[in-house]
Scaffold this active site. Sequence first.
Site, mmCIF file in Angstrom:
data_model
loop_
_atom_site.group_PDB
_atom_site.id
_atom_site.type_symbol
_atom_site.label_atom_id
_atom_site.label_comp_id
_atom_site.label_asym_id
_atom_site.label_seq_id
_atom_site.Cartn_x
_atom_site.Cartn_y
_atom_site.Cartn_z
ATOM 1 N N ASP A 25 1.130 -1.341 0.168
ATOM 2 C CA ASP A 25 -0.134 0.180 -0.061
ATOM 3 C C ASP A 25 0.760 1.267 0.095
ATOM 4 O O ASP A 25 1.585 1.940 1.591
ATOM 5 C CB ASP A 25 -0.841 0.020 1.073
ATOM 6 C CG ASP A 25 -1.679 1.225 1.443
ATOM 7 O OD1 ASP A 25 -1.530 2.424 0.781
ATOM 8 O OD2 ASP A 25 -2.836 1.020 1.824
ATOM 9 N N GLU A 60 1.747 2.394 13.230
ATOM 10 C CA GLU A 60 0.454 2.288 11.867
ATOM 11 C C GLU A 60 0.197 1.245 12.644
ATOM 12 O O GLU A 60 -0.699 -0.272 12.398
ATOM 13 C CB GLU A 60 1.525 1.923 10.955
ATOM 14 C CG GLU A 60 0.098 2.058 9.597
ATOM 15 C CD GLU A 60 -1.148 1.585 8.976
ATOM 16 O OE1 GLU A 60 -1.824 1.466 10.715
ATOM 17 O OE2 GLU A 60 -0.658 0.710 8.678
ATOM 18 N N GLU A 87 -10.392 -2.667 15.423
ATOM 19 C CA GLU A 87 -9.370 -3.684 16.030
ATOM 20 C C GLU A 87 -9.154 -2.817 17.422
ATOM 21 O O GLU A 87 -7.741 -3.053 17.948
ATOM 22 C CB GLU A 87 -8.280 -3.058 15.138
ATOM 23 C CG GLU A 87 -8.052 -4.421 13.851
ATOM 24 C CD GLU A 87 -7.025 -4.853 12.848
ATOM 25 O OE1 GLU A 87 -6.266 -4.055 13.272
ATOM 26 O OE2 GLU A 87 -7.523 -5.469 12.523
ATOM 27 N N HIS A 138 -5.737 0.200 1.010
ATOM 28 C CA HIS A 138 -6.214 -1.007 1.377
ATOM 29 C C HIS A 138 -7.212 -1.144 3.033
ATOM 30 O O HIS A 138 -7.868 -2.289 2.873
ATOM 31 C CB HIS A 138 -5.392 -2.124 1.758
ATOM 32 C CG HIS A 138 -4.277 -1.358 3.426
ATOM 33 N ND1 HIS A 138 -3.903 -0.898 3.936
ATOM 34 C CD2 HIS A 138 -4.685 -2.303 4.526
ATOM 35 C CE1 HIS A 138 -3.223 -0.593 5.447
ATOM 36 N NE2 HIS A 138 -4.223 -1.384 5.633
HETATM 37 N N1 SAH Z 1 4.331 -0.886 11.288
HETATM 38 C C1 SAH Z 1 4.052 -2.555 10.700
HETATM 39 C C2 SAH Z 1 2.652 -3.008 11.198
HETATM 40 C C3 SAH Z 1 1.180 -2.723 10.719
HETATM 41 S S1 SAH Z 1 0.378 -4.068 11.418
HETATM 42 C C4 SAH Z 1 4.238 -1.798 8.866
HETATM 43 O O1 SAH Z 1 3.761 -0.714 8.980
HETATM 44 O O2 SAH Z 1 3.971 -2.341 8.093
HETATM 45 C C5 SAH Z 1 0.107 -3.280 13.201
HETATM 46 C C6 SAH Z 1 1.199 -4.396 14.686
HETATM 47 O O3 SAH Z 1 0.889 -4.102 15.234
HETATM 48 C C7 SAH Z 1 1.162 -6.088 14.131
HETATM 49 O O4 SAH Z 1 1.557 -6.414 13.726
HETATM 50 C C8 SAH Z 1 0.208 -6.515 15.448
HETATM 51 O O5 SAH Z 1 0.679 -7.987 15.796
HETATM 52 C C9 SAH Z 1 1.295 -5.535 16.311
HETATM 53 N N2 SAH Z 1 0.529 -4.830 17.139
HETATM 54 C C10 SAH Z 1 -1.132 -4.583 17.351
HETATM 55 N N3 SAH Z 1 -1.143 -4.693 18.647
HETATM 56 C C11 SAH Z 1 -0.097 -4.880 20.020
HETATM 57 C C12 SAH Z 1 -0.366 -4.918 20.656
HETATM 58 N N4 SAH Z 1 -0.953 -4.748 21.890
HETATM 59 N N5 SAH Z 1 0.795 -5.199 21.484
HETATM 60 C C13 SAH Z 1 1.822 -5.604 19.941
HETATM 61 N N6 SAH Z 1 1.801 -5.838 18.772
HETATM 62 C C14 SAH Z 1 0.628 -5.348 19.035
#
Ligand code: SAH
Length: 367
Positions: A58, A156, A165, A305
């Site tokens: 994306d 993100e 979420e 997305h």
């Molecule tokens: N920063 C990456 C992934 C973003 S997706 C990028 O920009 O490509 C969000 C990520 O946050 C996911 O991998 C998910 O497992 C993680 N995540 C969400 N809530 C969380 C929490 N409470 N503790 C640790 N990781 C978390």
Amino acid sequence: MEALPSYSAHANGSSMASTLVRTTGPTTEERLAGEDHAEIRYFTSYDHHGIHEEMLKDEVRTRSYRDAIYQNKHIFKDKVVLDVGCGTGILSMFAARAGARHVIGVDMSSIIDKAKEIVAANGMSNVITLLQGKMEEVEMPLQHMPGGKVDIIVSEWMGYFLLYESMLDTVLYARDKYLTAGGKIFPDKATIYMAAIEDGEYKDDKIGFWDNVYGFNFSPMKESALTEPLVDTVEIKALVTDPCPVLTLDLNTVTPADLAFRVPFSLRAQRNDFIHALIAWFDIEFTACHKPIRFSTGPHTKYTHWKQTVFYLREVLTVEEGETLYGELENKPNSRNKRDLDIKIAYELDCSDTSREAKGRCAYRMC
Ligand code: SAH
């Protein structure tokens, strides 16, 4: 961030997914032993490479983060950065390349094993520390955090309809516990917009379809179509009204309680048309940048997305150019599963022609 329904299904249909990505440590399920199913489902959905591929590809999303970080090297230079939910580590590496002194990436999902390999493959293991765990529970590497604090948080966290979420709660937790006074959050501003659309498929395909399926009344299925928001791309020409900003969140000050809200909207019709649904989307801003960077997930701009979120109405409205549809948008996390959202939309069309006057309330569950 997003856990696409299709990918959740993917990851769920797959204890397989987590088995496949297993490297050395325990699986996400094993680490989350004792947590409820929804939490396990949420984090295992991020085990799989497909969901990360979609986010990385994306370009609107990933390039905006890259530009916000690379164009502000003076802000990142020699700073300690926390990447909340680091996934594959892309934002951590942007920050390291922009000159951060140290970057700490935290993710609960086992994708972090891949992130460790990726960071090593790019020779950044000495600058980036990656930790598997829940942000709310993980033991932070205090030796890299003067005074136990970080200077910058990057994350993100945005879901469909911005808040699906509820990962923003996690970012706010990290802000309150670890961000130094005057520290910066990338991004730090989000605005939800609404508009009304005409959908030619409402009668035969989307809602009306269930009235007659091969000669049978399928109306129980219609109920789901009317109570579950649909994540889909909406063409700009479907918009009947002007967009209306309904809520702006400033991440520097917002609290988890603010994420349950009821806000008014007013949508002015741009032409004579029918209204079958309301849609929502969001814009994101990095106001801490020297020159603010923003991107939109609206129907008027490049695909992301997150697409748009469509809320079908139970009745079809007929509007004339210049008329206004007034209403209220209400959102709150579901009491049993905090990652689901209970959304309510109330509307009222007040017009001179009483035969077209309309007033309604619709309730949706995003799960
Ligand atoms: N920063 C990456 C992934 C973003 S997706 C990028 O920009 O490509 C969000 C990520 O946050 C996911 O991998 C998910 O497992 C993680 N995540 C969400 N809530 C969380 C929490 N409470 N503790 C640790 N990781 C978390």
